[in-house]
Every structure is written in structure tokens, then in C-alpha cells.
Write a protein that holds these residues in place. Structure first.
Motif, PDB file in Angstrom:
ATOM      1  N   TYR B  31      11.987 -42.149 -62.365  1.00 13.36           N
ATOM      2  CA  TYR B  31      13.138 -41.252 -62.382  1.00 13.36           C
ATOM      3  C   TYR B  31      14.303 -41.873 -61.611  1.00 13.36           C
ATOM      4  N   LEU B  32      13.987 -42.448 -60.439  1.00 13.71           N
ATOM      5  CA  LEU B  32      15.059 -43.050 -59.639  1.00 13.71           C
ATOM      6  C   LEU B  32      15.738 -44.187 -60.401  1.00 13.71           C
ATOM      7  N   ASP B  35      18.178 -42.758 -62.616  1.00 12.03           N
ATOM      8  CA  ASP B  35      19.325 -42.353 -61.804  1.00 12.03           C
ATOM      9  C   ASP B  35      20.229 -43.555 -61.525  1.00 12.03           C
ATOM     10  N   THR B 144      29.281 -37.708 -57.253  1.00 10.45           N
ATOM     11  CA  THR B 144      27.900 -37.682 -57.764  1.00 10.45           C
ATOM     12  C   THR B 144      26.925 -38.099 -56.667  1.00 10.45           C
ATOM     13  N   HIS B 148      24.004 -35.753 -54.901  1.00 13.13           N
ATOM     14  CA  HIS B 148      22.616 -36.182 -54.705  1.00 13.13           C
ATOM     15  C   HIS B 148      22.184 -35.954 -53.255  1.00 13.13           C
TER      16      HIS B 148
END
Lengths: 118, 203
Positions: B31-32, B35, B144, B148
Motif C-alpha cells: 500500500y505504501l 502511495d 497531501t 497523511h
């Protein structure tokens, strides 16, 4: 107990302190390169970029514990693939848009002006 | 005899739990990486639009490097304190883990506070995201990242509550390992932000 230290995954105090010290030094040098004004102007950005890359590597190794050890290899491979994608996305975007800016007709020039220039 | 077999069963269960948490962590890492691609597109956008100031003030007039250096220090320190918190988690030291997580939370909050202050200052100076393409890209990218970190703070709050309630079991260890990856990752992104947006912009 032995098992516990075995799956520490490199989370040791010395790793954290070394990672923090390296990051701090590299950050200060990067800000210093811009703020102290000791470098020739066109050298500054390359130096900042190199210091940034070194800090990324230091944090990946000491904070995120990436490396070539078998238990970390999978994550490292995913990162390398991602870095390749990033290079393509960022590099090609900049390259294409730079060429567009350099080679396309300026906004203030009419079509007939542009034809005269040829 | 029965005690021996129960130890073995226990070992197997432990092994299984460890494998599962390993899978979760690898999945979270994936997932990272996605990102990363979001941030890469935002960086590419910023790189393309960095000079498109449309007569509005640019990076040189707007950014104060001393301010950004302090912001950077807060985030870097918070990454370090999170590392120490994880060491305490591995030592099964609940009080220590909670204290270091709380310190991380405060440092992250200081970072976000400074960023919100910087943004409101820019908007008050009529240099908001609508003023020029450069400012849109700047607010998009840095905002953004800030979003986070804000989500990380929320998550950190939840984790601290859970640790104080449930203690440091295997599930909590796994959750903290994921959040720790997330938090260190945000520090990595910030290294790129201050190098390219702030230091590169001021040059």
C-alpha cells in the motif's frame, strides 16, 4: 528470550540513534548548502539532491530496516520496482513538458508570425 | 509428556501468528508503495508547474527556510521517537511504549500546527492555492503530505488508546509495526518535499 531478540528485525537503540544522527547531519548540510552561501550557485541543487538521496537511503536502512537480508528482501524488491515507476513518471513528465515549453509556439505569437520565423 | 506437546502446539500457533503478521506487514508495505506513486505524480506536477507563477509571488518571496527547518526537525525527531517506541514494544514495556508514542504524537502535532499556520499565512497574503498554477501544485503536494500526517496522528491516537486498554499483545505489535512503517514513510516523503519544493524553490 532468544526468540524475542531474533525477531527484533533490527529495531535496536543503536540503529535508531545512528539513523537519527545521520538524518540530522544530512538535513543540516542540505539547508546549510542553500542558506550559508558558501557553494557556487549552480553547485547547490546537485548537492541538495545528493544529500537528499543519501538521507533517503539512511532512513530506509536504519528506520525502515530495508536491506538484502532474506526477511527484508521482499519489501526491498517492491521498493526498487516502485522507484523505477517513479523515475518513469517524474522523469518523463518533466522531459515531455520541458520539450513542449521549448519547442511549441509561444502564446503571444500568431500563426503567420510563426511561419515568418521559419 | 502433555506439557511437551502443549509447548509444541503453542510454538506452532505462535509461528502461524507470526507468518500472518508478516503477510500483513508486506501487504501494508505494498500500500505504501502505491502511495509513493501518488506522491510521484504530485511531484511531477509540481516540477512541471514550478515556474508557472502567473505574476503571483514565487517560492523565493513566499518561503522562510528557517521556519521549514524547524518543521523538518519536528518530523525527524518524531520518526526517531517512534523508533524508540517500537523498541519498547519489543521489550514488552507498556508504559515506555505509551510514553514514547505520546511524545511522537506531540511532535507530529507540532509539525501539523506549523504547517497549518504556514498555509493560513500564505492564504492571508493572497497566495492561496487559486492564485497561480505553482501555488496549486504546492498546496496539492504539501497538503497531501500534511493530510497523511494528520491521518497518522488520528491512527496514533487510536493505537495509544488500544495499547492502554489491551496491552501489548501480538495483534497490537502488528498494528504498531504498520503504523511505524507509515510514519517513517511520511518522513521519507518530507525529505523529498523540503529538498525539492523548499530548498529547490528558493534557489
Amino acid at each position: 528470550m532468544e526468540k524475542n531478540t531474533a525477531h527484533n528485525d533490527g529495531h535496536s537503540m543503536s540503529n535508531s540513534v545512528i539513523g537519527f544522527a545521520l538524518s540530522l547531519i544530512l538535513t543540516i548540510l542540505a539547508f546549510g548548502a542553500v542558506m550559508w552561501g558558501v557553494l557556487p550557485h549552480d553547485m547547490i541543487m546537485p548537492v541538495v539532491v545528493i544529500l537528499g538521496v543519501l538521507q533517503l537511503i539512511a532512513q530506509l536502512y536504519f528506520f525502515l530496516h530495508l536491506g538484502l537480508a532474506p526477511e527484508h528482501r521482499e519489501n526491498t524488491v517492491y521498493l526498487i520496482l516502485t522507484v523505477m515507476l517513479i523515475v518513469v513518471i517524474v522523469g518523463l513528465s518533466l522531459w515531455v513538458m520541458h520539450n513542449a515549453n521549448v519547442n511549441m509556439m509561444p502564446m503571444h505569437m500568431s500563426t503567420s508570425d510563426a511561419m515568418l520565423h521559419q | 509428556m502433555s506439557s511437551v506437546s502443549s509447548i509444541h502446539a503453542d510454538d506452532g500457533a505462535h509461528h502461524h501468528a507470526h507468518d500472518d503478521s508478516k503477510k500483513t506487514i508486506v501487504g501494508f508495505w505494498l500500500y505504501l508503495m502505491t502511495d509513493c506513486l501518488i506522491f510521484a505524480s504530485l511531484f511531477a506536477t509540481f516540477g512541471v508547474l514550478a515556474n508557472a507563477t502567473a505574476g503571483a509571488p514565487g517560492a523565493k518571496q513566499l518561503f522562510d527556510l528557517n521556519y521549514v527547518a524547524v518543521e523538518t526537525l519536528f518530523l525527524l525527531l518524531s520518526s526517531f521517537t517512534f523508533g524508540v517506541a517500537v523498541i519498547n514494544v519489543h521489550k514488552q514495556n507498556k508504559g515506555g511504549a505509551l510514553a514514547w508514542l505520546a511524545l511522537t504524537f506531540l511532535l507530529g502535532l507540532a509539525f501539523i500546527g506549523m504547517e497549518v499556520h504556514e498555509f493560513s499565512h500564505l492564504i492571508a497574503e493572497n497566495a492561496g492555492p487559486g492564485r497561480s498554477a505553482f501555488l496549486s501544485a504546492y498546496f496539492g503536494l504539501v497538503g497531501t503530505h500534511g493530510l497523511h500526517v494528520t491521518m497518522g496522528l488520528l491512527w496514533l491516537g487510536v493505537i495509544m488508546h488500544q495499547v492502554s486498554k489491551f496491552g501489548l499483545n501480538a495483534v497490537m505489535e502488528r498494528r504498531i509495526a504498520c503504523l511505524s512503517l507509515f510514519w517513517h514513510f511520511l518522513d521519507l516523503v518530507w525529505v523529498c518535499v523540503f529538498s525539492i519544493v523548499y530548498l529547490g524553490g528558493v534557489l
